[in-house]
Design an enzyme around this catalytic site. Structure first.
Site, short mmCIF file in Angstrom:
data_model
loop_
_atom_site.label_atom_id
_atom_site.label_comp_id
_atom_site.label_asym_id
_atom_site.label_seq_id
_atom_site.Cartn_x
_atom_site.Cartn_y
_atom_site.Cartn_z
N LYS A 1 0.87 -1.18 0.00
CA LYS A 1 0.00 0.00 0.00
C LYS A 1 0.90 1.22 0.00
O LYS A 1 2.03 1.16 0.51
CB LYS A 1 -0.86 0.01 1.27
CG LYS A 1 -2.10 0.86 1.17
CD LYS A 1 -3.27 0.09 0.62
CE LYS A 1 -4.49 0.99 0.51
NZ LYS A 1 -5.65 0.24 0.02
N GLY B 1 -25.15 2.80 3.16
CA GLY B 1 -24.29 3.34 2.11
C GLY B 1 -24.71 2.81 0.75
O GLY B 1 -24.37 1.69 0.38
N GLY C 1 -23.80 3.82 -2.20
CA GLY C 1 -22.89 4.41 -3.18
C GLY C 1 -22.56 3.38 -4.25
O GLY C 1 -23.41 2.57 -4.64
N ASN C 2 -21.31 3.38 -4.70
CA ASN C 2 -20.93 2.49 -5.81
C ASN C 2 -21.20 1.03 -5.49
O ASN C 2 -21.81 0.30 -6.27
CB ASN C 2 -19.44 2.66 -6.11
CG ASN C 2 -19.14 4.03 -6.69
OD1 ASN C 2 -19.91 4.54 -7.47
ND2 ASN C 2 -18.03 4.62 -6.28
N VAL C 3 -20.74 0.56 -4.33
CA VAL C 3 -20.91 -0.85 -3.98
C VAL C 3 -22.35 -1.12 -3.53
O VAL C 3 -23.00 -2.06 -4.00
CB VAL C 3 -19.91 -1.26 -2.87
CG1 VAL C 3 -20.16 -2.70 -2.44
CG2 VAL C 3 -18.48 -1.11 -3.36
N TYR D 1 -25.16 0.39 -4.09
CA TYR D 1 -26.16 0.48 -5.16
C TYR D 1 -26.17 -0.82 -5.99
O TYR D 1 -27.23 -1.39 -6.27
CB TYR D 1 -25.86 1.68 -6.07
CG TYR D 1 -26.69 1.68 -7.33
CD1 TYR D 1 -27.99 2.18 -7.32
CD2 TYR D 1 -26.19 1.15 -8.52
CE1 TYR D 1 -28.77 2.14 -8.48
CE2 TYR D 1 -26.95 1.11 -9.67
CZ TYR D 1 -28.24 1.62 -9.64
OH TYR D 1 -29.00 1.56 -10.78
P1 NAD Z 1 -19.00 5.40 -2.19
O1 NAD Z 1 -18.38 6.67 -1.72
O2 NAD Z 1 -19.43 5.31 -3.63
O3 NAD Z 1 -20.31 5.09 -1.32
C1 NAD Z 1 -20.35 5.23 0.06
C2 NAD Z 1 -21.77 5.63 0.44
O4 NAD Z 1 -21.85 5.63 1.86
C3 NAD Z 1 -22.17 7.03 -0.04
O5 NAD Z 1 -23.46 6.98 -0.63
C4 NAD Z 1 -22.18 7.85 1.26
O6 NAD Z 1 -23.13 8.91 1.24
C5 NAD Z 1 -22.56 6.79 2.27
N1 NAD Z 1 -22.18 7.09 3.65
C6 NAD Z 1 -21.03 7.65 4.10
N2 NAD Z 1 -21.07 7.73 5.45
C7 NAD Z 1 -22.24 7.19 5.84
C8 NAD Z 1 -22.86 7.00 7.10
N3 NAD Z 1 -22.27 7.37 8.23
N4 NAD Z 1 -24.09 6.41 7.13
C9 NAD Z 1 -24.71 6.04 6.00
N5 NAD Z 1 -24.18 6.21 4.78
C10 NAD Z 1 -22.96 6.79 4.70
O7 NAD Z 1 -17.98 4.25 -1.81
P2 NAD Z 1 -17.92 2.77 -2.40
O8 NAD Z 1 -16.94 2.72 -3.52
O9 NAD Z 1 -19.29 2.27 -2.62
O10 NAD Z 1 -17.25 1.99 -1.18
C11 NAD Z 1 -18.00 1.68 -0.03
C12 NAD Z 1 -17.15 0.87 0.93
O11 NAD Z 1 -16.70 -0.31 0.28
C13 NAD Z 1 -15.89 1.58 1.41
O12 NAD Z 1 -15.63 1.19 2.74
C14 NAD Z 1 -14.80 1.02 0.50
O13 NAD Z 1 -13.52 1.08 1.11
C15 NAD Z 1 -15.28 -0.40 0.34
N6 NAD Z 1 -14.79 -1.06 -0.88
C16 NAD Z 1 -15.14 -0.58 -2.09
C17 NAD Z 1 -14.69 -1.25 -3.24
C18 NAD Z 1 -15.10 -0.78 -4.61
O14 NAD Z 1 -14.89 -1.54 -5.57
N7 NAD Z 1 -15.68 0.40 -4.75
C19 NAD Z 1 -13.86 -2.38 -3.12
C20 NAD Z 1 -13.53 -2.85 -1.85
C21 NAD Z 1 -14.00 -2.17 -0.73
#
Ligand code: NAD
Length: 355
Positions: free
Chosen positions: A80, A179, A181-183, A185
């Site tokens: 990392k 949450g 968001g990306n994951v 949804y």
């Molecule tokens: P993202 O930013 O697209 O989505 C996160 C969502 O969480 C947002 O909609 C945000 O408004 C919401 N949020 C933030 N704080 C909150 C709270 N206190 N209560 C409720 N909702 C809250 O992020 P992502 O890419 O979807 O990643 C989400 C998690 O998954 C992170 O912990 C990330 O490290 C982990 N992750 C993501 C991936 C990936 O491929 N994107 C891979 C491995 C791990």
């Protein structure tokens, strides 16, 4: 802070400090373990309160990547990097300077996006080194890994359902997602398509509106998420939200979501969950789809290969839960042991010199 003591405690091979005053670069590359392959892990840009905090983050996160790659069955080690500073220091020159540092390691470390870094930054790094993934599609990149991450989470969640209810079917089950968001949804989409009922929690009203209009469900706020009377809690937002305080509120028999570092205190919170008979799918196992996606990119494999691999998280989670049950240990301890056993068995192979 004593970096060599921390490195020894966590088992690191190498830590590199990178400096370039012309572009404002102060970075740390932590290489934890390269037994299984080159150390891969994202580059985080963060305005750390101190250099010691940056070092601790790099050491902790790189070790986590070793376990994630090992349990996912990939030929990758754990690494990392962190760049110290806020977004205002971002520039083409900064990321190119960092790319040259990575190039100097000749493939021992491969970077990717992480907090506060994006495809554009990876494209800039790519101008100086091939040892970067998550670049744009024009450069052969694999694009947004979130649908693949969510597919792995979905399948890990199904494995937990099978252990608790005797069937992995999500039809008629209720899943609360924190949450969207990306994951979150994409997870909601897979669940909705297969007949699950959904409960949503998010601090972003736009993301809630999108999920409600596309999938329908119930919206909860704050602690109501933990108190939800559902089959699964799927944390997909931030880390540290499963802790002493929130575990007391949990009614669901399963916690399985994509958020990283979901437990505030790994050892203690694991035990607290076990005492309440709540099954936890270890986060680094169930969210490994994103890593599988960049690994496919490295190998030049088609995108659907990563999707297939993420689907196999079902079997991995089942074997972890079964080992945890048989050995009377937590799911995290079980997955750590499986990962360590794989690394040790491959390390033994390397005793035979082949070149
Ligand atoms: P993202 O930013 O697209 O989505 C996160 C969502 O969480 C947002 O909609 C945000 O408004 C919401 N949020 C933030 N704080 C909150 C709270 N206190 N209560 C409720 N909702 C809250 O992020 P992502 O890419 O979807 O990643 C989400 C998690 O998954 C992170 O912990 C990330 O490290 C982990 N992750 C993501 C991936 C990936 O491929 N994107 C891979 C491995 C791990």
């Amino acid at each position: 802070m004593k970096p060599f003591v921390e490195m020894a405690e966590l088992g690191h091979e190498q830590v590199i400090l990178c400096r370039n005053d012309d572009v404002g670069l102060r970075a740390i590359i932590a290489i934890h373990n390269t037994t299984l392959g080159p150390a891969l892990g994202g580059c985080r840009l963060y305005d750390y309160a101190s250099e010691a905090e940056a070092m601790t983050d790099a050491l902790r996160l790189s070790r986590g990547m070793t376990y994630k790659a090992a349990i996912a069955g990939l030929d990758l080690g754990g690494g990392k990097s962190v760049i110290i500073g806020d977004r205002s220091i971002k520039s083409e020159a900064l990321f190119r300077a960092f790319g040259r540092q990575i190039e100097s390691l000749a493939g021992r470390y491969i970077t990717a996006e992480d907090m506060n870094t994006n495809v554009q930054d990876m494209n800039d790094i790519r101008r100086e080194t091939q040892w970067v993934t998550g670049v744009g599609a024009h450069a052969g990149g694999s694009g947004d890994p979130s649908p693949i991450t969510a597919w792995g989470v979905f399948n890990g969640l199904r494995a937990c359902l099978e252990v608790v209810y005797g069937t992995p079917s999500v039809s008629g089950r209720t899943v609360a997602i924190q949450g969207i968001g990306n994951v979150g949804y994409n997870l909601a989409k897979y669940l909705h398509e297969r007949g699950a009922k959904l409960v949503f929690s998010d601090i972003n009203a736009g993301n809630i509106d999108r999920a409600m209009s596309e999938f329908g469900g119930t919206v909860v706020e704050g602690d109501e998420f933990f108190q939800s009377d559902v089959d699964v809690l799927a944390p997909c937002a931030i880390g540290g939200i499963i802790n002493k305080r929130t575990i007391e509120m949990i009614k669901a028999p399963i916690v399985a979501g994509g958020a990283n570092n979901v437990l505030a205190n790994e050892d203690e919170d694991c035990d607290r969950l076990r005492e309440k008979n709540i099954i936890l799918a270890p986060d680094y196992v169930i969210n490994a789809g994103g890593l599988m996606s960049v690994y496919s990119e490295l190998r030049g494999w088609p995108a659907d290969k990563a999707m297939d691999d993420a689907g196999k998280i079902f079997t991995t989670v089942k074997s972890i839960l079964s080992k945890a049950n048989a050995d009377g240990i937590s799911s995290i301890q079980a997955s750590n042991r499986i990962a360590e056993a794989r690394i040790e068995s491959v390390a033994k192979l390397q005793r035979l010199r082949v070149g």
